[in-house]
Scaffold this active site. Sequence first.
Site, PDB file in Angstrom:
ATOM      1  N   HIS A 207       0.725  -1.280   0.060  1.00 15.31           N
ATOM      2  CA  HIS A 207       0.074  -0.034  -0.001  1.00 15.31           C
ATOM      3  C   HIS A 207       0.893   1.236   0.081  1.00 15.31           C
ATOM      4  CE1 HIS A 207      -2.756   3.012   1.466  1.00 15.31           C
ATOM      5  NE2 HIS A 207      -4.084   2.019   1.133  1.00 15.31           N
ATOM      6  N   CYS A 245      -3.507   2.532  -4.652  1.00 14.77           N
ATOM      7  CA  CYS A 245      -4.478   3.287  -3.915  1.00 14.77           C
ATOM      8  C   CYS A 245      -4.435   4.791  -4.588  1.00 14.77           C
ATOM      9  CB  CYS A 245      -4.295   3.247  -2.374  1.00 14.77           C
ATOM     10  SG  CYS A 245      -5.336   4.459  -1.490  1.00 14.77           S
ATOM     11  N   HIS A 272      -7.434   0.558  -4.772  1.00 19.36           N
ATOM     12  CA  HIS A 272      -8.430   1.324  -3.851  1.00 19.36           C
ATOM     13  C   HIS A 272      -8.963   2.396  -4.824  1.00 19.36           C
ATOM     14  CE1 HIS A 272      -6.409   0.001   0.150  1.00 19.36           C
ATOM     15  NE2 HIS A 272      -7.059  -1.039  -0.492  1.00 19.36           N
ATOM     16  N   ASP A 317     -13.110   3.347  -1.593  1.00 20.48           N
ATOM     17  CA  ASP A 317     -12.400   3.403  -0.401  1.00 20.48           C
ATOM     18  C   ASP A 317     -12.911   4.384   0.615  1.00 20.48           C
ATOM     19  OD1 ASP A 317      -9.973   2.982   1.233  1.00 20.48           O
ATOM     20  OD2 ASP A 317      -8.638   4.204  -0.164  1.00 20.48           O
ATOM     21  N   HIS A 318     -12.286   5.169   1.398  1.00 20.88           N
ATOM     22  CA  HIS A 318     -12.607   5.738   2.263  1.00 20.88           C
ATOM     23  C   HIS A 318     -13.998   6.833   1.924  1.00 20.88           C
ATOM     24  CE1 HIS A 318      -8.471   6.482   4.030  1.00 20.88           C
ATOM     25  NE2 HIS A 318      -8.905   5.035   4.239  1.00 20.88           N
ATOM     26  N   TYR A 331     -14.847   4.759   6.830  1.00 19.33           N
ATOM     27  CA  TYR A 331     -15.518   3.338   6.777  1.00 19.33           C
ATOM     28  C   TYR A 331     -16.840   2.986   7.040  1.00 19.33           C
ATOM     29  CZ  TYR A 331     -10.629   2.195   5.330  1.00 19.33           C
ATOM     30  OH  TYR A 331      -9.476   1.934   4.629  1.00 19.33           O
TER      31      TYR A 331
HETATM   32  C1  DNO Z   1      -6.536   3.167   5.911  1.00 17.01           C
HETATM   33  C2  DNO Z   1      -6.146   2.144   4.940  1.00 17.01           C
HETATM   34  C3  DNO Z   1      -4.488   1.774   5.411  1.00 17.01           C
HETATM   35  C4  DNO Z   1      -4.141   0.534   4.612  1.00 17.01           C
HETATM   36  C5  DNO Z   1      -2.853   0.085   5.193  1.00 17.01           C
HETATM   37  C6  DNO Z   1      -2.430  -1.256   4.257  1.00 17.01           C
HETATM   38  O1  DNO Z   1      -7.625   3.528   5.538  1.00 17.01           O
HETATM   39  O2  DNO Z   1      -5.961   2.559   3.631  1.00 17.01           O
HETATM   40  O3  DNO Z   1      -4.690   1.388   6.821  1.00 17.01           O
HETATM   41  O4  DNO Z   1      -5.049  -0.513   4.909  1.00 17.01           O
HETATM   42  O5  DNO Z   1      -1.936   0.979   5.007  1.00 17.01           O
HETATM   43  O6  DNO Z   1      -1.637  -1.728   4.990  1.00 17.01           O
END
Ligand code: DNO
Length: 359
Positions: A207, A245, A272, A317-318, A331
């Site tokens: 990531h 991401c 992501h 994602d978020h 989340y």
């Molecule tokens: C946060 C996430 C991170 C991700 C980690 C992967 O929202 O994008 O916590 O899961 O960095 O190890």
Amino acid sequence: MKLALRWFGTGFDNITLEQIRQIPGVTGVITTLYDIPAEDAWPLERIRSIKAEVEGFGLEILGVESVNVPDAIKAALPERDLCIENYIKTLERLGTCNIRLVCYNFMPVFDWVRSDLAKPREDGATALAYDQEVIDRIDPMRIFNAMDSGSNGFRLPGWEPERLAHTRELFENYKDVDNEKLFENMVYFLKAVMPTCEKYGIKMAVHPDDPTWSVFGLPRIVTNHENLARLFEAVDSPCNGITLCTGSLGSDPENNLPHIIRSLKEKIHFAHVRNLKYTGLRKFEESAHLSADGSLDIFGIMKAFYDIGFDGPFRPDHGRTIWGEKAMPGYGLFDRALGAAYLNGLWEAISKIDKQKNM
Ligand code: DNO
């Protein structure tokens, strides 16, 4: 593409598998054993049981996020080899259960960092935000308290209270670790785990650092195309790849995401997709997934994924916190479900137009 939602597991997530399976197009979850300390090997029985639980709802575990890499490995402490042995045991057990995607990060001490977990937006929602000037005023020893107090009572991913109770010692571990040393430690780790990944067909998907610059003076190396290319050259295995991401790499406006997607191609194991809005230098707010709501061209990003023939798991994602939901910041269910619907729509349009062109 396979559409997934991140799910933190029963007891940690207030969103249920029943709810997740009702989001159109979502066929699986990205999950983890949230309570296992990074140093420990995951018990086979726990992996089997979470897999059975997910499959009981007609869903699949499309990958794990995360199998965390302990600071002992990142900082090359004396216990590093023992921790790598345990990491390999976890990989073997995941492989035995046919789970073949592992997302991890190589950020020292802290995972993702934000200056605000609930910044009010004009639309009445709240969203995660980052402002370097605010971060610069926070004592790094107190950042855990700041993140924890804004978490709505949830345990935030990468912000384990047991570990961060020792922030000072964690910082000590990195006093001689600069970007170059961190890179060496990452290569050492990846070289050690690759034979197991190759044996089981497990894709390791790093990531990106979030944000992509040094925070609190700690080194950060998974930040741009150049650094990624160097990493893939140093550990040349089809199992060594990235979680693309968009929000993390996109924190740096210099990162041209469609271009990075097209040039990394088969190195992208997992995606992501989310949007953000730049509001100043090293300052951004997360927005809705819709391109027009932020600064990233989500259509251009999805088109690039389509063009490279990406067939791995994707997840929205978020999201913003909307409609009065009481959620873990970023989340909640509602805005991520809206994000999933939008990504589905873009993908359907892009693929149908392409097929018509070829008719
Ligand atoms: C946060 C996430 C991170 C991700 C980690 C992967 O929202 O994008 O916590 O899961 O960095 O190890």
